[in-house]
Design an enzyme around this catalytic site. Structure first.
Site, mmCIF file in Angstrom:
data_model
loop_
_atom_site.group_PDB
_atom_site.id
_atom_site.type_symbol
_atom_site.label_atom_id
_atom_site.label_comp_id
_atom_site.label_asym_id
_atom_site.label_seq_id
_atom_site.Cartn_x
_atom_site.Cartn_y
_atom_site.Cartn_z
ATOM 1 C CG ASN A 139 43.260 26.162 58.492
ATOM 2 O OD1 ASN A 139 43.112 27.370 59.061
ATOM 3 N ND2 ASN A 139 44.023 25.249 58.838
ATOM 4 C CD GLU A 140 43.296 23.833 54.307
ATOM 5 O OE1 GLU A 140 42.830 22.884 55.195
ATOM 6 O OE2 GLU A 140 44.129 24.767 54.765
ATOM 7 C CB ALA A 189 47.085 25.848 56.597
ATOM 8 C CG ASP A 217 47.202 25.086 64.282
ATOM 9 O OD1 ASP A 217 46.840 25.857 65.581
ATOM 10 O OD2 ASP A 217 47.866 25.811 63.461
ATOM 11 C CB ALA A 244 50.258 18.372 41.173
#
Length: 270
Positions: free
Chosen positions: A124-125, A164, A45, A187
């Protein structure tokens, strides 16, 4: 039809590239690096993400496809032993002028600094993280304050990127036919001073998210696999990219949920 091949650089991927060149030649396709009609990614990927960012300014006429030679290839439809079939179907598609493709939405990132606005795309991000301290930032949705965040960071993903990093953060898997982006916390710290929603958020294409980091923070930004460290960011706007999508050539059916099952659950059906 013009094509190009982007490979990972390992021996298997290089051998497959040479084999594909030999096979596709008989169908009359032209090897063209500068402005191809279809880009074949051979690797994992990450290789396809490299190909996307190399050609992100030509998305209106380029389609991508991939041969998976790594451990997990969510974008790649083809296995190494299927290179002959891929070349055949691609050649037939070119000769019939019938290239079928699916279109997936992208996330657009607008980074405002004292020098102006920089615009980027991610397949993706996009992530935002603190470097030498926790990230502190205000999140606004459609120009209204939602929360003040403190924690490791924030991940904003596309539907195709929902499988992902977003998935490891507890985000939802989103079908790529939906024009949306997803915001997931990394977090987060919740106490009397800082309170966050604590759940992933889906925004439709007509919404946007503005992130206002605390001034002069050292921040690590990532666009897919590309990283940059900045301390001059005033704000970052994220939204579904308008009028821009990535195209994946489909030479045979490969339903999204079958792809999810094979990637995360396995091939064996009980």
């Amino acid at each position: 039809m013009k094509y190009n091949v982007i490979h990972r650089g390992d021996d298997i991927s290089i051998q497959l590239m040479h084999r594909f060149h030999e096979l596709i030649r008989q169908y009359g396709l032209i090897h063209e690096e500068a402005s191809p009609d279809i880009v074949l990614s051979i690797g994992g990927d990450g290789t396809l993400l490299n190909a996307f960012h190399q050609y992100k300014d030509q998305l209106d006429h380029i389609a991508f496809t991939g041969i998976h030679t790594g451990r997990l290839g969510f974008f790649a439809d083809w296995k190494p032993d299927e290179v002959e079939l891929l070349a055949q179907l691609m050649g037939e598609s070119a000769n019939q002028n019938d290239l079928r493709a699916v279109k997936y939405p992208l996330v657009e990132i607008q980074i405002t600094t004292p020098q102006g606005i920089e615009t980027e795309l991610a397949l993706n991000e996009f992530t935002l993280k603190g470097v030498d301290a926790t990230l502190v930032a205000q999140l606004h949705i459609n120009n209204e304050l939602l929360e003040t965040f403190r924690g490791d960071g924030i991940c904003i993903s596309t539907p195709s990127g929902s499988t992902a990093y977003n998935k490891s953060l507890g985000g939802a898997i989103v079908h790529p036919s939906l024009d949306a982006i997803q915001i997931a916390e990394i977090a987060s710290i919740n106490n009397r001073v800082y309170r966050t929603l604590g759940s992933p958020i889906l925004l439709p294409k007509h919404h946007h998210c503005d992130i206002y980091p605390r001034a002069n923070q050292n921040i690590l930004l990532s666009l897919d696999h590309l990283y940059m460290q900045r301390n001059d960011i005033i704000s970052i706007r994220s939204l579904v990219a308008a009028g821009k999508k990535v195209k994946f050539a489909r030479f045979r059916p490969f339903p999204f949920w079958s792809r999810v099952r094979e990637a995360f659950i396995g091939y064996d059906m009980v």
